[in-house]
Every structure is written in C-alpha cells, then in structure tokens.
Design a protein around this motif. Structure first.
Motif, short mmCIF file in Angstrom:
data_model
loop_
_atom_site.label_atom_id
_atom_site.label_comp_id
_atom_site.label_asym_id
_atom_site.label_seq_id
_atom_site.Cartn_x
_atom_site.Cartn_y
_atom_site.Cartn_z
N ASN A 33 0.85 -1.19 0.00
CA ASN A 33 0.00 0.00 0.00
C ASN A 33 0.89 1.24 0.00
OD1 ASN A 33 -1.71 2.18 0.80
ND2 ASN A 33 -3.18 0.66 1.57
N PHE A 34 0.69 2.09 -1.00
CA PHE A 34 1.49 3.32 -1.09
C PHE A 34 1.18 4.29 0.03
CE2 PHE A 34 1.71 2.03 -5.58
CZ PHE A 34 3.07 2.16 -5.79
N PHE A 35 -0.01 4.23 0.57
CA PHE A 35 -0.48 5.28 1.46
C PHE A 35 -0.43 4.88 2.94
CE2 PHE A 35 -2.60 5.59 -2.65
CZ PHE A 35 -2.01 6.76 -3.09
N GLN A 36 0.11 3.72 3.24
CA GLN A 36 0.22 3.29 4.64
C GLN A 36 1.66 2.91 4.97
OE1 GLN A 36 -2.60 0.12 5.21
NE2 GLN A 36 -4.34 1.50 5.22
N ASP A 37 2.61 3.50 4.29
CA ASP A 37 4.03 3.24 4.51
C ASP A 37 4.34 1.74 4.38
OD1 ASP A 37 6.62 4.10 4.93
OD2 ASP A 37 6.52 3.85 7.10
N LYS A 38 3.69 1.11 3.40
CA LYS A 38 3.92 -0.31 3.17
C LYS A 38 4.41 -0.54 1.73
CE LYS A 38 0.65 -2.01 6.57
NZ LYS A 38 -0.51 -2.84 6.82
N ASP A 39 5.07 0.46 1.16
CA ASP A 39 5.53 0.31 -0.22
C ASP A 39 6.68 -0.69 -0.34
OD1 ASP A 39 6.95 2.26 1.15
OD2 ASP A 39 7.47 3.38 -0.65
N GLY A 40 7.33 -1.02 0.76
CA GLY A 40 8.37 -2.05 0.74
C GLY A 40 7.83 -3.40 0.31
N TYR A 41 6.55 -3.63 0.57
CA TYR A 41 5.93 -4.87 0.13
C TYR A 41 5.93 -4.98 -1.40
CZ TYR A 41 4.08 -6.03 4.78
OH TYR A 41 3.95 -6.37 6.10
N PHE A 42 5.85 -3.83 -2.08
CA PHE A 42 5.88 -3.87 -3.54
C PHE A 42 7.18 -4.46 -4.04
CE2 PHE A 42 2.55 -0.58 -3.23
CZ PHE A 42 1.65 -1.07 -4.16
N TYR A 43 8.31 -3.99 -3.49
CA TYR A 43 9.61 -4.50 -3.94
C TYR A 43 9.71 -6.00 -3.71
CZ TYR A 43 11.42 0.20 -4.60
OH TYR A 43 11.63 1.46 -5.05
#
Length: 163
Positions: A33-43
């Motif tokens: 999720n880009f908006f919950q500081d979880k963009d590391g999951y994308f990588y």
C-alpha cells in the motif's frame, strides 16, 4: 550422470519453488500500500513474482527440451545464453509450446494489453530494476523506481486522484 528419477524429483522441487514464490509474491502484493508506509511490500512482491515467473517458464522450456531430446537437458550455458532472466523471451518461447501441448478441446488463451504490460513490467524488473535500490545507493543514476513504473504500467493499480 543424474538418472531420470533424480531429474524428475529436481523438476518437481523446482515446480514447488516456482509455485510458492509466485504465491508469496501475490500475497505481498495484496499487502502492499502506497499510502500506509507499506511500499516495501511492492519491492518484495515484484522480486518474488518476477523470479516465480522466470522459473515456471524455464520449467516449461527445460521439460520441452527434455521431451524432444531423449530426456537430455539443456546446459546451464544454453539457458543463460538463450534466456537469462528475460521473462519476455521465456514467455514468447513458452507460447510456441501451446500448439504442441494444449489439449485439442481447450481454447487457446489470448493475451490482453494488460497481460502484455505486466509481462513487460516483470521483464524489465527481472533484467533491470531488480537492483534499483542498491544501484541508486552506489551510483545515483536518477532512474525511475520500479514503484513509479508500476504505477504507470499496471492496469491493476488504482491510485486515487488527489484534488
């Protein structure tokens, strides 16, 4: 020389690894999720999905090679030279196998523009963007991040427009 039974076991293990890598990637993508500081999951998702796709497509290529070459396997050098980490090339090669292995009563799957965009994204990620973070730390080339590319390319990303 590894016997056929051992090769079969290794292929089965590789299939299991490919399956679990893909499933882990999808699970991580659902958590991203880009908006919950979880963009590391994308990588992590991109990493797992690209590797899972590469491995399952290589399984198709390797098993076809074995079936058409008296159960001999291609060499590691052949696989690296012909395919490397290039998902697009592996995908294209695997599509050539459909007429050979598709059940006569099965409909030939078709790919959409969205499918092609995802194949292109994961191909580029697998051969170029996989090391984006470390490359930027070491050389700061100011390339667009995989996250930016995902937002731009993915038909499945819904980003609300800010007013």
């Amino acid at each position: 020389q590894i016997g056929f039974d051992k090769k079969f076991s290794l292929l089965a293990q590789e299939a299991h690894l490919a399956k679990n890598t893909l499933l882990s990637g999808f699970d991580l993508l659902l958590k991203a999720n880009f908006f919950q500081d979880k963009d590391g999951y994308f990588y992590s998702a991109f990493f797992h999905i690209s590797i899972g796709m590469e491995r399952i497509l290589k399984l198709a290529v390797v098993t076809h090679y074995m079936l058409t070459n008296n159960y001999q396997t291609p060499t590691i050098k052949q696989l690296k030279k012909d395919f490397g980490h290039d998902i697009r090339t592996l995908y294209t090669e695997s599509l050539k196998l459909l007429p050979i292995y598709l059940h006569p009563n099965a409909a030939t799957p078709s790919s959409t523009q969205n499918d092609e965009a995802l194949i292109d994204f994961f191909t580029e990620y697998g051969v170029g963007s996989r090391y984006f973070n470390l490359n930027e730390v070491c050389e700061a080339k100011q390339d667009r991040s995989p996250l930016d590319k995902w937002l731009e390319a993915s038909p499945y990303t819904q980003v609300p427009k800010l007013m």
